[in-house]
Design an enzyme around this catalytic site. Sequence first.
Site, PDB file in Angstrom:
ATOM      1  N   ASN A 178     -26.821 -14.230  -7.603  1.00 38.46           N
ATOM      2  CA  ASN A 178     -28.126 -14.499  -6.981  1.00 38.46           C
ATOM      3  C   ASN A 178     -27.959 -14.894  -5.523  1.00 38.46           C
ATOM      4  O   ASN A 178     -28.716 -14.453  -4.643  1.00 38.46           O
ATOM      5  CB  ASN A 178     -28.842 -15.629  -7.729  1.00 38.46           C
ATOM      6  CG  ASN A 178     -29.373 -15.208  -9.086  1.00 38.46           C
ATOM      7  OD1 ASN A 178     -29.418 -14.018  -9.401  1.00 38.46           O
ATOM      8  ND2 ASN A 178     -29.765 -16.176  -9.889  1.00 38.46           N
ATOM      9  N   ARG A 181     -36.712   1.138 -12.201  1.00 38.77           N
ATOM     10  CA  ARG A 181     -35.261   0.992 -12.329  1.00 38.77           C
ATOM     11  C   ARG A 181     -34.830   1.681 -13.614  1.00 38.77           C
ATOM     12  O   ARG A 181     -35.227   1.275 -14.697  1.00 38.77           O
ATOM     13  CB  ARG A 181     -34.841  -0.484 -12.348  1.00 38.77           C
ATOM     14  CG  ARG A 181     -35.203  -1.253 -11.078  1.00 38.77           C
ATOM     15  CD  ARG A 181     -34.550  -2.627 -11.063  1.00 38.77           C
ATOM     16  NE  ARG A 181     -35.123  -3.468 -10.025  1.00 38.77           N
ATOM     17  CZ  ARG A 181     -34.768  -3.461  -8.750  1.00 38.77           C
ATOM     18  NH1 ARG A 181     -33.832  -2.627  -8.345  1.00 38.77           N
ATOM     19  NH2 ARG A 181     -35.338  -4.276  -7.877  1.00 38.77           N
ATOM     20  N   ARG A 186     -35.155  -1.844  -4.483  1.00 40.84           N
ATOM     21  CA  ARG A 186     -33.993  -2.368  -3.764  1.00 40.84           C
ATOM     22  C   ARG A 186     -32.742  -2.419  -4.631  1.00 40.84           C
ATOM     23  O   ARG A 186     -32.768  -2.907  -5.754  1.00 40.84           O
ATOM     24  CB  ARG A 186     -34.291  -3.757  -3.211  1.00 40.84           C
ATOM     25  CG  ARG A 186     -33.141  -4.329  -2.391  1.00 40.84           C
ATOM     26  CD  ARG A 186     -33.444  -5.704  -1.852  1.00 40.84           C
ATOM     27  NE  ARG A 186     -34.298  -5.628  -0.674  1.00 40.84           N
ATOM     28  CZ  ARG A 186     -35.371  -6.397  -0.478  1.00 40.84           C
ATOM     29  NH1 ARG A 186     -35.725  -7.249  -1.393  1.00 40.84           N
ATOM     30  NH2 ARG A 186     -36.078  -6.283   0.621  1.00 40.84           N
ATOM     31  N   HIS A 212     -44.720  -0.311  -8.504  1.00 40.20           N
ATOM     32  CA  HIS A 212     -43.995  -1.232  -9.382  1.00 40.20           C
ATOM     33  C   HIS A 212     -44.592  -1.234 -10.787  1.00 40.20           C
ATOM     34  O   HIS A 212     -44.073  -1.911 -11.684  1.00 40.20           O
ATOM     35  CB  HIS A 212     -44.048  -2.644  -8.768  1.00 40.20           C
ATOM     36  CG  HIS A 212     -43.119  -3.631  -9.384  1.00 40.20           C
ATOM     37  ND1 HIS A 212     -43.555  -4.715 -10.104  1.00 40.20           N
ATOM     38  CD2 HIS A 212     -41.767  -3.707  -9.381  1.00 40.20           C
ATOM     39  CE1 HIS A 212     -42.522  -5.414 -10.527  1.00 40.20           C
ATOM     40  NE2 HIS A 212     -41.418  -4.830 -10.098  1.00 40.20           N
ATOM     41  N   TYR A 249     -33.844  -9.162 -21.155  1.00 41.89           N
ATOM     42  CA  TYR A 249     -35.061  -9.559 -20.434  1.00 41.89           C
ATOM     43  C   TYR A 249     -36.174  -9.778 -21.457  1.00 41.89           C
ATOM     44  O   TYR A 249     -36.361  -8.949 -22.347  1.00 41.89           O
ATOM     45  CB  TYR A 249     -35.515  -8.459 -19.467  1.00 41.89           C
ATOM     46  CG  TYR A 249     -34.786  -8.368 -18.155  1.00 41.89           C
ATOM     47  CD1 TYR A 249     -33.449  -8.737 -18.026  1.00 41.89           C
ATOM     48  CD2 TYR A 249     -35.432  -7.880 -17.025  1.00 41.89           C
ATOM     49  CE1 TYR A 249     -32.786  -8.623 -16.820  1.00 41.89           C
ATOM     50  CE2 TYR A 249     -34.770  -7.756 -15.808  1.00 41.89           C
ATOM     51  CZ  TYR A 249     -33.449  -8.133 -15.718  1.00 41.89           C
ATOM     52  OH  TYR A 249     -32.800  -8.014 -14.518  1.00 41.89           O
ATOM     53  N   ARG A 280     -40.861 -18.730 -13.417  1.00 39.57           N
ATOM     54  CA  ARG A 280     -39.408 -18.783 -13.494  1.00 39.57           C
ATOM     55  C   ARG A 280     -38.761 -19.034 -12.131  1.00 39.57           C
ATOM     56  O   ARG A 280     -37.855 -19.834 -11.999  1.00 39.57           O
ATOM     57  CB  ARG A 280     -38.855 -17.478 -14.065  1.00 39.57           C
ATOM     58  CG  ARG A 280     -37.349 -17.521 -14.320  1.00 39.57           C
ATOM     59  CD  ARG A 280     -36.775 -16.149 -14.575  1.00 39.57           C
ATOM     60  NE  ARG A 280     -36.572 -15.418 -13.330  1.00 39.57           N
ATOM     61  CZ  ARG A 280     -36.872 -14.130 -13.166  1.00 39.57           C
ATOM     62  NH1 ARG A 280     -37.412 -13.442 -14.146  1.00 39.57           N
ATOM     63  NH2 ARG A 280     -36.655 -13.533 -12.009  1.00 39.57           N
ATOM     64  N   HIS A 286     -39.121 -12.721 -18.078  1.00 39.07           N
ATOM     65  CA  HIS A 286     -39.527 -11.662 -17.155  1.00 39.07           C
ATOM     66  C   HIS A 286     -40.975 -11.209 -17.348  1.00 39.07           C
ATOM     67  O   HIS A 286     -41.541 -10.559 -16.475  1.00 39.07           O
ATOM     68  CB  HIS A 286     -38.585 -10.459 -17.333  1.00 39.07           C
ATOM     69  CG  HIS A 286     -38.699  -9.422 -16.265  1.00 39.07           C
ATOM     70  ND1 HIS A 286     -39.276  -8.198 -16.481  1.00 39.07           N
ATOM     71  CD2 HIS A 286     -38.314  -9.436 -14.965  1.00 39.07           C
ATOM     72  CE1 HIS A 286     -39.246  -7.491 -15.357  1.00 39.07           C
ATOM     73  NE2 HIS A 286     -38.665  -8.207 -14.430  1.00 39.07           N
TER      74      HIS A 286
END
Length: 686
Positions: free
Chosen positions: A44, A371, A401, A431, A464, A565, A593
């Site tokens: 991270n 993704r 990204r 998204h 997730y 989160r 998530h």
Amino acid sequence: MEGAPFFNRDISWLSFNYRVLLEARDPDVPLYERIRFLSIFSSNMDEFFRVRMPEILTLGKLQKKGGHETDASIPDRFAETVQQMVSSQFREYGQILTGHLLPELDKHNVHLYYGEEIKEEHKEFVKEYFFSRVLSFLQPVWMDYGETVFLENNALYLIVCMVHPQKPGNISYAVVNIPSAMLPRFLQLPATGGKHFIVFLDDVIRDNLHEIFPGYEIRNCYSVKITRDAELNLEDELTGDIAEKIEQSLSKRDLGLPTRFLYEAGMGAVMRNFVAHYFNVAPEEMIEGGRYHNLKDLSALPQPYANGFNYPSLPALPSSSFNKKLSVLENILQRDHLLHLPYQSYNPVLRFFNEAAIHPDVKEIYVTLYRVAANSHIGNALISAAKNGKKVTVFVELKARFDEAHNLQWSKKMKAAGVKIVNSIPNLKVHAKVALVKSQSGFQWNSYGMMATGNFNESTARFYTDQVFFTADKNITQELELLFTYLRSREKPRDYHFLLFNELLVCQFNLVDRFYEMMEREMYHARAGRKAHIVIKLNNLQEKGMIEKLYEASNAGVKIDLIIRGICCIVAGKKGWSENIRITRLVDRYLEHSRIFYFENNGEDEVYLGSADWMNRNIHRRIEVCFPVKEKKLKAQLKKILELQLADNTKAVELDNEIQNISKPLHPGDRKINAQSEIYNYIKSL
């Protein structure tokens, strides 16, 4: 709202990453899972320095110059504040690793060499490994002013200081790469006396430097690592081929300007100045670190023992709502279905695409991909569908990204198979996680919608927490078709475009207004003394308009529970602003998530799921979709999940009005509630 309190987004994110670090400190977490949390923290932080730190450093330079207006949530000397927080967290990181986890490994007869001399009984094995496996990957370069060495982003290097015995006054420097991208970072050594030993690749090289530089006396050796700006320059994307532009930009990403130069503690001022000058690194970019960098590699630490050091297995449960005698598509026609990941098996999602690919009645398939998994079953199913004569349209977001190259590769592969590929929209990221299948039997057309809070990615679905919703509701599927029409045409209707969507909440169209309306409705009920409660679960909360509306609702008497989160810029418990707001942060074995939006509405509750965090980027620069869950049993499941997360007193913390992670008190007689375990058992009971 004048004077509304806001936390800075970067300070808030650092607070979240510190919460990740606290899991590594928790003795109740299994040993190798604690090590994994150290790895996550490190990974991270690497991304933070690639993505956020360039902007922070630029802001710091502007603040020093003065005369520039900045966001009120950004304190003076902001870059220094951030670097102090990062340094403090890394110091604690080192204390946890060396003071807790390495001794704990030793207790279980696993020894990781950490800054110590390799024992004599292991030297021959290490030397043999060095000559047979490592040496061919090494590229030592003498450091002089005739030729500059380019340090690759986040790669590992050793800076070696040495002298030749015949010229003791002449100090020479060299840089040696540590090829951790090509070789395992850790080498497991032969066990001796019932104890297992592990050594870093770094130390395999350090221990054999005299073989790389024969005839020289090695004075010092220090590890270094450089992190570079990861932003792609796509400001001119309105013209030309976006795929081509991204492909060109990707080749330059790892050539970005430095944002952090990590050097091993103990490097003297003379050597440090030489290194900084040689690599053209500014003083504010140089950060003292430990002996080992890229400790995200700890996730690959060899585990000599099979059991006892990880979380107990929680096998993915089958979904009881699907009739096994029917296909997934037939099940969807009968009623809505809701999948809770990773507690339940991902198979219904895979079957949705696989069945559509081969079903003779299916004519059209539409899907957005943000993704994609490396060996994606979904991608292969879409290729099969196209080869089977279906009309397959896939919107691939090429600007996701760090997944740009991966998505570009899948885009080319699917296009070659006959899939209609729609690439990125200028100035917007898509998204949304939505799919639509259309079938025709005689004169009868049926549409099947699938929408999710997370990516259509079978790899991340294993860890997730997300929801996947299946429906044949005609109102919803018609609006999904309108959305895909917009994505293909890229043209927003000029007039009454807000009327296009009623069931779906879509960023750039109606999402903000509808959420405002639902919050206004809760205020109306609260002022009238009726039931009014908002529960919102997000990854990140930053967008000021949404935050100000929540403050307004709190002041109207609405009870507000937020489960956030990561980034959280709203301030809870602030007198005159947010006395009715409580913020919960949950970090545990699975990555939280899902995005869930609950509005009590005086007993006539409404529940939405979706892809949208309340961030500036999501609200203003993305296409996001939130969707209603109407069926009572499914709404009850989501409400139960929210209740368990709010009740968690083992892994959940509350964020106070100083952005501290405050553990929930456990009193004698209190039952321990772990939300993720309780949710698993609840879903198992359905």
